[in-house]
Design an enzyme around this catalytic site. Structure first.
Site, PDB file in Angstrom:
ATOM      1  N   ASN A  42       0.881  -1.177   0.000  1.00 22.85           N
ATOM      2  CA  ASN A  42       0.000   0.000   0.000  1.00 22.85           C
ATOM      3  C   ASN A  42       0.916   1.224   0.000  1.00 22.85           C
ATOM      4  OD1 ASN A  42      -1.805   2.030   0.447  1.00 22.85           O
ATOM      5  ND2 ASN A  42      -2.705   1.136   2.298  1.00 22.85           N
TER       6      ASN A  42
ATOM      7  N   ARG B 257      -2.475  -2.158  -3.499  1.00 21.32           N
ATOM      8  CA  ARG B 257      -3.693  -1.386  -3.296  1.00 21.32           C
ATOM      9  C   ARG B 257      -3.623  -0.152  -4.188  1.00 21.32           C
ATOM     10  NH1 ARG B 257      -5.238   2.964   1.232  1.00 21.32           N
ATOM     11  NH2 ARG B 257      -7.432   3.105   0.710  1.00 21.32           N
TER      12      ARG B 257
ATOM     13  N   HIS C  75     -12.782   2.569  -0.268  1.00 13.17           N
ATOM     14  CA  HIS C  75     -12.739   1.551   0.798  1.00 13.17           C
ATOM     15  C   HIS C  75     -13.379   0.238   0.349  1.00 13.17           C
ATOM     16  CE1 HIS C  75     -12.807   5.166   3.768  1.00 13.17           C
ATOM     17  NE2 HIS C  75     -11.560   4.730   3.662  1.00 13.17           N
TER      18      HIS C  75
ATOM     19  N   ARG D 104     -11.401  15.814   6.637  1.00 14.84           N
ATOM     20  CA  ARG D 104     -12.299  16.096   5.501  1.00 14.84           C
ATOM     21  C   ARG D 104     -13.724  16.285   6.016  1.00 14.84           C
ATOM     22  NH1 ARG D 104     -10.847  10.674   2.472  1.00 14.84           N
ATOM     23  NH2 ARG D 104      -8.879  10.485   3.553  1.00 14.84           N
TER      24      ARG D 104
ATOM     25  N   GLU E  82      -7.898  -5.427   5.146  1.00 14.16           N
ATOM     26  CA  GLU E  82      -7.767  -5.120   3.724  1.00 14.16           C
ATOM     27  C   GLU E  82      -6.608  -5.887   3.091  1.00 14.16           C
ATOM     28  OE1 GLU E  82      -8.226  -0.975   5.136  1.00 14.16           O
ATOM     29  OE2 GLU E  82      -9.000  -0.594   3.126  1.00 14.16           O
TER      30      GLU E  82
END
Ligand code: ADP
Length: 415
Positions: free
Chosen positions: A23, A105, A194, A255, A397
């Site tokens: 990742n 990823r 996601h 955010r 993940e």
């Protein structure tokens, strides 16, 4: 793009072999060597502050952490650190634990990638074309792929997209009501993110319920620094809170989530704000950081418990937005079997889960407070009588990426 042939006499990739999951971000590279069959992590690590002062790496194997301080000017150097950590502390990437594949990823696959793909030059070219859709994320992902291809030229390498799971969104759910030219020429639509987490957690939820995935409807609340909600019907994503970019939807660390689209024009008129300033503020200076002065939810929770009014408001805003999205997604699904919390906040904050689920009685969810307060691993947090179940499922993940890689190479893509 090329697809592999069905498995014949190559390495045993469809089974449970080790997959090196990468990742890579713009200034960090996380990795895990994970058995695709069992999910066991043989080693994991992180190389951070790439291209910045004070490079740092950490490699964990059999529970022991190995730290390293070194300047890491670029992703090539980061990958050299990764291979050096494995060479020094194990497991042996060239020996018994040799990976059968590398799984990358990739944040944004646009509408071009609805499944995991084997990486070749054509795929890399398409990923570069997609950079304008995810300028903060995809360049780092691509840099990680390029150096991994150099380091492991003989290994199959696959890209697993955060967006792919959401390519099943019906047109009505992914279409923004904006001019046709924006949609056609600039690919403006809802993509969602996601996806690997939502896929993994929704599947585990069906397994915990003892129901076939094909007949299970779940809302997954992935609540980490980034946060998104996803409605999964029969194993397929049918709606999600993030959109064209990972800015839309829930309130996050830095955010804001949903906003009035009139805001940029308003701030331009009243404050002379430029678009780059606005973009920066929405990505880095909003959310919990703007409301409570800290982007870390644990800190916000502690401040709130100590009586801090701004932190209390931040918590309430987060909860209100979650309740609003949960209600909407439940109605989109039509029938709801479970709500599942995951990621750093979802897995660890009993107080947040309780605040959301106490307001979800209308959906038929009755919280089991004791279970919620003593969550350990995968846990049902609704009462035995609750019409709709609620769970905590730690996301994984890396395992999902390893599974995707192994399944693709075995010629049986999941999607
Ligand atoms: P990322 O999106 O970076 O992968 P994570 O899934 O690791 O994020 O989640 C990070 C968030 O989880 C942070 O806001 C952190 O404060 C929060 N978190 C972690 N542990 C707890 C806890 N015990 N209580 C509340 N929040 C927590």
């Amino acid at each position: 793009m090329s697809m592999p042939d069905a498995q014949d006499d190559g390495p045993v990739t469809g089974g449970g072999g080790p997959v090196l999951v990468i990742n890579a971000g713009s200034s960090s590279l996380k990795y895990q060597l994970v058995l695709a069959g069992s999910g066991e992590a043989l080693a994991s690590g992180l190389v951070e502050r790439i291209g910045l002062e004070g490079g740092h790496a950490q490699h964990t194997v059999t529970g022991t952490e190995h730290e390293l301080e070194r300047e890491i000017p670029d992703h090539t150097a980061a990958f050299e650190v990764l291979t050096a950590q494995f060479a020094e502390h194990g497991p042996d990437l060239a020996g018994a634990s040799a990976p059968v594949a590398v799984g990358h990823r990739v944040v944004h696959g646009g509408a071009r990638f609805a499944t995991t793909v084997l990486i070749d030059e054509e795929v890399l070219g398409t990923l570069r074309d997609l950079v304008p859709l995810a300028p903060l994320h995809n360049p780092g992902n691509i840099a990680g792929i390029e150096v991994a291809l150099q380091a492991f030229p003989d290994l199959p390498q696959v890209a697993v997209f955060d967006t792919a799971f959401h390519q099943t969104l019906p047109e009505a759910a992914h279409t923004y009501a904006v001019p046709l030219s924006w949609r056609q020429t600039f690919h403006v639509r809802r993509y969602g993110f996601h996806g690997t987490s939502h896929a993994y957690v929704s599947r585990r939820t069906a397994e915990l319920l003892g129901r076939p995935v094909e007949d299970t409807n779940v809302v997954v609340l992935h609540l980490g620094n980034g946060a998104s909600a996803c409605a999964v019907a029969g194993g397929r994503s049918v709606d999600t809170s993030m959109g064209l970019t990972p800015l839309e939807g829930l309130v996050m660390g830095t955010r804001p989530g949903d906003l009035d689209p009139g805001l940029p024009a308003h701030l331009s008129r009243v404050a002379g704000m430029t678009l780059p300033e606005f973009d920066h503020a929405l990505n880095k200076e909003s959310g919990l950081k703007a409301l409570a002065g800290d982007s870390d939810f644990r800190t916000v929770t502690e401040l709130r418990a100590a009586g801090d009014a701004a932190a209390a408001l931040a918590f309430d805003v987060v909860v209100h937005r979650l309740v609003r999205h949960l209600g909407a997604l439940a109605l989109v699904l039509g029938r709801l079997d479970a709500v599942t919390f995951t990621a750093g906040i979802g897995e660890n904050s009993a107080v947040l889960r309780a605040a959301v689920l106490e307001r979800a009685g209308l959906l038929g969810i009755e919280l089991d407070h004791d279970a919620n307060d003593t969550v350990a691993g995968e846990t049902r947090i609704s009462t035995a009588d609750s019409r709709v179940a609620a769970f905590v499922v730690p996301t994984n993940e890396e395992w999902e990426i390893a599974r995707e890689a192994a399944q693709l190479l075995a010629g049986q893509s999941l999607h």
